[in-house]
Every structure is written in C-alpha cells, then in structure tokens.
Design a protein around this motif. Structure first.
Motif, short mmCIF file in Angstrom:
data_model
loop_
_atom_site.label_atom_id
_atom_site.label_comp_id
_atom_site.label_asym_id
_atom_site.label_seq_id
_atom_site.Cartn_x
_atom_site.Cartn_y
_atom_site.Cartn_z
N PHE A 121 60.38 102.13 4.18
CA PHE A 121 59.40 101.83 5.31
C PHE A 121 58.28 100.97 5.08
CE2 PHE A 121 60.44 106.41 7.46
CZ PHE A 121 61.28 105.67 8.54
N ALA A 177 59.99 110.43 3.15
CA ALA A 177 60.84 109.64 3.59
C ALA A 177 61.87 109.54 2.29
CB ALA A 177 60.51 108.10 3.59
N ARG A 178 63.33 109.32 2.83
CA ARG A 178 64.44 109.36 1.93
C ARG A 178 64.68 108.18 0.95
NH1 ARG A 178 65.50 111.54 6.82
NH2 ARG A 178 66.55 113.34 6.94
N ARG A 219 64.22 109.94 -2.78
CA ARG A 219 65.31 110.33 -3.59
C ARG A 219 65.78 109.11 -4.34
NH1 ARG A 219 67.83 113.25 1.79
NH2 ARG A 219 66.16 114.41 2.21
N PHE A 275 59.76 99.49 11.61
CA PHE A 275 60.82 100.20 12.55
C PHE A 275 61.42 99.07 13.44
CE2 PHE A 275 58.60 103.73 11.25
CZ PHE A 275 59.67 104.86 11.43
N MET A 308 64.49 97.18 11.48
CA MET A 308 65.65 98.23 10.89
C MET A 308 66.57 98.33 12.18
SD MET A 308 64.22 101.78 9.43
CE MET A 308 63.21 102.23 10.76
N LYS A 309 66.32 97.97 13.28
CA LYS A 309 67.26 98.30 14.51
C LYS A 309 67.73 96.73 14.80
CE LYS A 309 66.08 102.17 14.68
NZ LYS A 309 66.71 103.19 13.84
N GLY A 343 70.54 101.93 11.53
CA GLY A 343 69.48 101.14 11.64
C GLY A 343 68.44 102.23 11.00
N GLN A 344 68.72 102.63 9.65
CA GLN A 344 67.60 103.43 9.18
C GLN A 344 67.44 103.01 7.71
OE1 GLN A 344 69.87 107.13 9.40
NE2 GLN A 344 68.40 107.72 11.18
N ILE A 345 66.52 103.87 6.96
CA ILE A 345 66.28 103.56 5.59
C ILE A 345 66.66 104.84 5.00
CG2 ILE A 345 64.48 101.71 5.81
CD1 ILE A 345 63.33 104.97 4.50
N PRO A 346 67.20 104.89 3.63
CA PRO A 346 67.06 103.66 2.66
C PRO A 346 68.59 102.88 2.66
CG PRO A 346 67.63 105.71 1.64
CD PRO A 346 67.22 106.16 2.83
N GLU A 402 72.88 106.11 3.33
CA GLU A 402 72.88 107.57 3.11
C GLU A 402 72.42 107.83 1.46
OE1 GLU A 402 73.62 110.11 4.88
OE2 GLU A 402 73.90 108.96 6.59
N SER A 403 71.32 108.29 1.55
CA SER A 403 70.51 108.68 0.33
C SER A 403 71.33 109.28 -0.60
CB SER A 403 69.28 109.51 0.50
OG SER A 403 69.34 110.68 1.45
N ARG A 457 60.50 118.69 2.13
CA ARG A 457 60.10 118.64 3.48
C ARG A 457 59.36 119.82 4.08
NH1 ARG A 457 62.79 114.79 6.94
NH2 ARG A 457 62.98 112.79 5.54
N1 LIG Z 1 71.21 110.74 6.33
C1 LIG Z 1 70.37 109.58 6.25
C2 LIG Z 1 69.16 109.90 6.98
C3 LIG Z 1 68.09 108.50 6.96
C4 LIG Z 1 67.11 108.66 7.77
O1 LIG Z 1 67.05 109.45 8.75
N2 LIG Z 1 66.08 107.66 7.44
C5 LIG Z 1 64.86 107.73 8.04
C6 LIG Z 1 63.65 107.82 7.20
S1 LIG Z 1 63.75 109.16 6.12
C7 LIG Z 1 64.82 106.50 9.05
O2 LIG Z 1 65.17 105.48 8.85
N3 LIG Z 1 64.20 106.87 10.40
C8 LIG Z 1 64.17 106.00 11.25
C9 LIG Z 1 65.04 105.94 12.42
O3 LIG Z 1 65.94 106.65 12.14
O4 LIG Z 1 64.85 105.05 13.34
C10 LIG Z 1 70.06 109.40 4.34
O5 LIG Z 1 70.14 110.61 3.91
O6 LIG Z 1 69.99 108.29 4.26
#
Ligand SMILES: N[C@@H](CCC(=O)N[C@@H](CS)C(=O)NCC(=O)O)C(=O)O
Length: 222
Positions: A12, A23-24, A27, A46, A49-50, A61-64, A75-76, A177
């Motif tokens: 992020f 945030a993931r 890990r 944000f 990411m999309k 559309g997420q991190i990491p 997927e972490s 968490r």
């Molecule tokens: N299962 C995925 C979950 C990834 C996830 O939820 N990432 C969050 C950050 S911790 C994210 O990018 N959230 C923003 C969104 O979903 O738009 C993993 O473990 O990497």
C-alpha cells in the motif's frame, strides 16, 4: 552464470493501518527477512490496484504481489510458501515435518484467519448496520472457539511443531490482526506465542521497513 533476480513486492502506498504492520505485505516482508533475501518495494495506491497494469499481476486488485524475473505471484500464503521452498530457514528438511509446517500455513489462512476477518468486516464495513451490535458477540465467540483450540494445541510449546517455520510465520501474522480487539489476551500462551514471533530480528526488520513507508523515514526494502 545467471545472477539471481531481486524480487519486487507491491505494498500500500498509504497504509490504512498507519504502519501497524497488519497489511499482508508484512508476512511477505517477514519471510524475505527470515531467508535473508533482499527485495524491492513498489508502492501502489488504491486506485492503481484496480487498474489493468496491477490487475495483470493480481486478478483481485490487491496487495501483495511478488515479481521475480518472469514469475508473478499473488496471495501472501503462496508467496511465503514459494520463498520457504526455495530458501532455507522456513521449512524443515525432514519430509514429514515439512508437510506438517505446510499444513499449519494452510490452517492459518484457511481455518484461523476467516473468523478474524469476519470481525473486521463486522466492525468496519457493517458497523453502522442496525444488526451490527447483535452480530459482533457472535463473531467474537467464533474467534474464541478457534483460539481455544489453537491454544490447547500449542500448550506450553514455543512454536506449533518444534522449530519455528513458515507455519508459525503465517499463524502469528494472522493472530496479530486480533491485537486491537483484546481477544488474544484471553489466551496467555497465544499472546506469548505472538510476542515471540514479533521479537524475531527478521520480524523487527520487516516491521521497520513497512513502517518507513508510512512515516517516510527509512528505506522501504531490505
Ligand atoms: N488472500 C489475500 C488477501 C489480500 C488482501 O486482502 N489484501 C488487502 C491488503 S491486506 C488489500 O489489498 N485490500 C484492498 C482491496 O481489497 O481492495 C492474501 O493473503 O494475499
């Protein structure tokens, strides 16, 4: 001779937890530090990411994300597993112990993390709903069931299966968490387990690196 490629992870640009390390990407950073692999960090907003460029790396559309040469992972848990398989320090050499450590990685993300995520949904996404007050105690109790079971299994041990492994890295990351909720403190051996994870030098380095993105005070990668 082929030189190893320095991996790049995405994190992020603005940490919603203000650098608490929840945030993931944390890990993945922790695993990289445990195996002693330098890495680079790309900050994403944000909005970015999309967008197509990031969606090509991460379908949701997420991190990491993790890029290493032409390998792209998301997927972490999968990224930590990849690192643990290719480097020493996160999975035992004995085949059965290795399989058990991998089992704990799955248990962390598949059995323990879901009710914990439910609590976050109930508080932050559904907190204003008229039924939120009634739902919260149910969600907390479902977490307590899992924590009670995990606490019984861990008992007085330092780690879940002998030596520290990627299974502990994932489990501690998931349990962290819960810190703001106070639920972890109801299980002193789990609270101590999490504290042991946080005390590891690799965790500390990873935490400082992710915090630096928020405070802008230090290099973002290792
Ligand atoms: N299962 C995925 C979950 C990834 C996830 O939820 N990432 C969050 C950050 S911790 C994210 O990018 N959230 C923003 C969104 O979903 O738009 C993993 O473990 O990497």
């Amino acid at each position: 001779m082929t030189l190893p490629t320095t991996p790049t992870i995405t994190v992020f640009e603005r940490s919603p937890d203000r650098g608490k390390g929840l945030a993931r990407d944390m890990r993945v950073r922790w695993a990289l530090e445990e195996v002693g692999l330098p890495y680079e960090v790309r900050l994403v907003s944000f909005a970015a990411m999309k967008e197509p460029a990031h969606l090509a790396l991460h379908p949701f559309g997420q991190i990491p994300t993790y890029e290493e040469g032409d390998l792209v992972l998301f997927e972490s848990g999968s990224i930590v597993f990849h690192l643990a398989e290719r480097h020493t320090g996160l999975l035992p050499a004995d085949a059965n112990a290795r399989a058990r450590a991998i089992t704990w990685m799955f248990a962390a993300v598949n059995t323990v993390e879901p009710p914990i995520l439910d609590l976050q949904t109930a508080k932050f996404q559904e907190g204003d709903k008229p039924w939120a007050e009634q739902r919260l105690p149910l969600v907390r109790d479902r977490i307590r069931v899992r924590l009670g079971e995990l606490s019984a299994r861990l008992a007085r041990a330092d780690w879940l299966d002998g030596v520290f492994s990627a299974g502990d890295l994932m489990m501690v990351s998931v349990l962290l968490r819960l810190k703001p909720s106070g639920l972890l403190d109801e299980y002193p051996n789990l609270a101590a387990y999490v504290a042991r994870g946080e005390a590891r030098p690799a965790y500390q380095r990873a935490f400082a690196a992710q915090l630096a993105v928020f405070t802008g005070n230090a290099p973002a990668g290792a």
